[in-house]
Enzyme design. Structure first.
Site, mmCIF file in Angstrom:
data_model
loop_
_atom_site.group_PDB
_atom_site.id
_atom_site.type_symbol
_atom_site.label_atom_id
_atom_site.label_comp_id
_atom_site.label_asym_id
_atom_site.label_seq_id
_atom_site.Cartn_x
_atom_site.Cartn_y
_atom_site.Cartn_z
ATOM 1 N N ALA A 164 5.836 -6.211 53.442
ATOM 2 C CA ALA A 164 5.380 -5.142 54.347
ATOM 3 C C ALA A 164 6.557 -4.283 54.782
ATOM 4 C CB ALA A 164 4.664 -5.749 55.549
ATOM 5 N N THR A 166 7.110 -1.122 55.280
ATOM 6 C CA THR A 166 6.971 -0.088 56.310
ATOM 7 C C THR A 166 7.047 -0.695 57.707
ATOM 8 O OG1 THR A 166 4.563 -0.234 56.176
ATOM 9 C CG2 THR A 166 5.599 1.465 54.873
ATOM 10 N N ASP A 167 6.459 -1.875 57.885
ATOM 11 C CA ASP A 167 6.496 -2.533 59.194
ATOM 12 C C ASP A 167 7.925 -2.909 59.573
ATOM 13 O OD1 ASP A 167 3.701 -2.633 59.919
ATOM 14 O OD2 ASP A 167 3.430 -4.055 58.296
ATOM 15 N N TYR A 168 8.666 -3.457 58.633
ATOM 16 C CA TYR A 168 10.036 -3.885 58.943
ATOM 17 C C TYR A 168 10.948 -2.677 59.190
ATOM 18 C CZ TYR A 168 8.479 -8.530 57.679
ATOM 19 O OH TYR A 168 7.797 -9.722 57.656
ATOM 20 N N GLY A 171 10.138 -1.456 62.636
ATOM 21 C CA GLY A 171 10.717 -2.350 63.629
ATOM 22 C C GLY A 171 12.201 -2.094 63.826
#
Length: 384
Positions: A164, A166-168, A171
């Site tokens: 994932a 894009t999430d990391y 973040g």
């Protein structure tokens, strides 16, 4: 003392991007209060596989936090959150834009309550614009931001990156934005709103293909494991596996040819410059794999090390975590969990020489710290 010791963070996030951000803040000393819905908590608590009944995904992203279970739709829960915000330095949330305003916890309301508050929002497309209300999930953003179009082989379908990403990325940008806002607060005395969009985070790492598009008017196509602008810069098949090389300048090209005993390739006019090597990539790859087929990965490793040529084995996940660097630098962090027992997670990446991370708390049980945290609050003036 860790660098963020004394900082209080209210964490209204769940799943990946937000919890990744707040875990990093907690690792560096911040007191992170993870506010969870009392019945189920963070969605990832229910994601298999489980370790002694605890979701392994939740365990990987939620150490260094205290869990406070509050029903924000109840007067008591809403009042408790407001009083916590009065004591906080940072609030981070990943709700759909506008939904926290319906509960009275949007930036305008919270900054009026605490003008020093740094309020960070993570969403799919940001707080404004025509797509702001669309849900933001990694797989969707990978498609929308063009990385799938750049991933995979030219004769195959667009391919999602296997994690994932894009999430990391979001973040990481959220941590950066929060720290920048805190640095400004030292001068101004005021907090501000940090607006992080997964879509923009993903676009930010598309600079190389976007530079080709902007320079030529033509979008580059998928090139599999090749590099758009450099050759050889790819995995190549050896006798017993794959080895990846990164030959990114003329000096490396000369040393690479010496390492594999192919001075003829160095002198071949088809491969005299990087531009020519890219143009004649197919012929170059055929010549290299013809040489590599009689050499093992270990033999090539020894040759490349001797000539200081960048290389790497193409490892499985299990092989990657068994890399000697992992043990040498304590990349795996071991904690004792009261319900699960011994758990391992990845240690903080940022290593500070004077004020290193201090990972003190294992991932919390749902509501584990509710009584402790609320007991520290002053009695509510609202009588609740």
């Amino acid at each position: 003392m860790a660098p963020l010791d004394g900082l209080r963070v209210i964490d209204l996030t769940r799943v990946v991007a937000g919890p990744f951000c707040t875990m990093m803040l907690g690792d560096m000393g911040a007191e992170v209060l993870k506010i969870e819905e009392p019945a189920h908590g963070d969605d990832s608590r229910a994601w298999a596989p489980f370790i002694a009944g605890s979701g392994s995904f939740f365990l990987a992203l939620n150490r260094s936090k205290k869990s406070v279970a509050l029903d924000l739709k109840s007067p008591e829960g809403a009042d408790a959150l407001r009083r916590l915000v009065e004591t906080a330095d940072v609030l981070i949330e990943n709700f759909r834009p506008g939904s926290l305003a319906e509960l009275g916890f949007d930036y305008a309301a919270m900054s009026a309550l605490n003008p020093r508050l740094v309020y960070c929002s993570i969403s799919g497309y940001g707080q404004t614009g025509p797509a702001a209300q669309l849900p933001g999930y990694d797989a969707v953003i990978q498609g929308e931001a063009g990385i799938m179009d750049m991933t995979g082989f030219a004769d195959g379908a667009p391919t999602r990156v296997g994690v994932a990403i894009t999430d990391y990325l979001a973040g990481l940008y959220a941590v950066q934005g929060i720290l920048l806002a805190l640095a400004d607060r030292q001068k101004s005395g005021l907090g501000q709103h940090v607006d992080i969009a997964l879509f923009e985070a993903m676009l930010s790492v598309m600079r190389l293909p976007l530079s080709v598009l902007l320079a030529t008017g033509h979008a580059p196509s998928r090139v599999g494991n090749d590099h758009l602008n450099i050759a050889p810069y790819e995995p190549l098949r050896a006798k017993d596996g794959l080895i990846i090389v990164a030959v990114a300048n003329p000096g490396l090209w000369r040393r690479f040819c010496e390492a594999i005993g192919r001075a003829d390739l160095r002198d071949d006019p088809r491969f005299a410059t990087n531009t020519l090597r890219v143009a004649n990539r197919g012929a170059l790859k055929e010549a290299l794999e013809g040489t590599f087929e009689s050499l093992t990965v270990a033999e090539l490793t020894e040759r490349f090390q001797a000539k200081h040529v960048p290389y790497g084995r193409v490892r499985s996940i299990a092989e990657a975590i068994a890399h000697p660097q992992v043990a040498a630098r304590d990349v795996l962090l071991v904690q004792q969990h009261p319900d699960v027992g011994r758990i391992e997670t990845l240690a903080p990446v940022v290593r500070l020489s004077r004020t290193p991370a201090e990972v003190r708390l294992p991932p919390p049980a749902l509501g584990e710290h509710t009584a402790e945290v609320l007991a520290q609050l002053e009695p509510s003036p609202r009588g609740t």
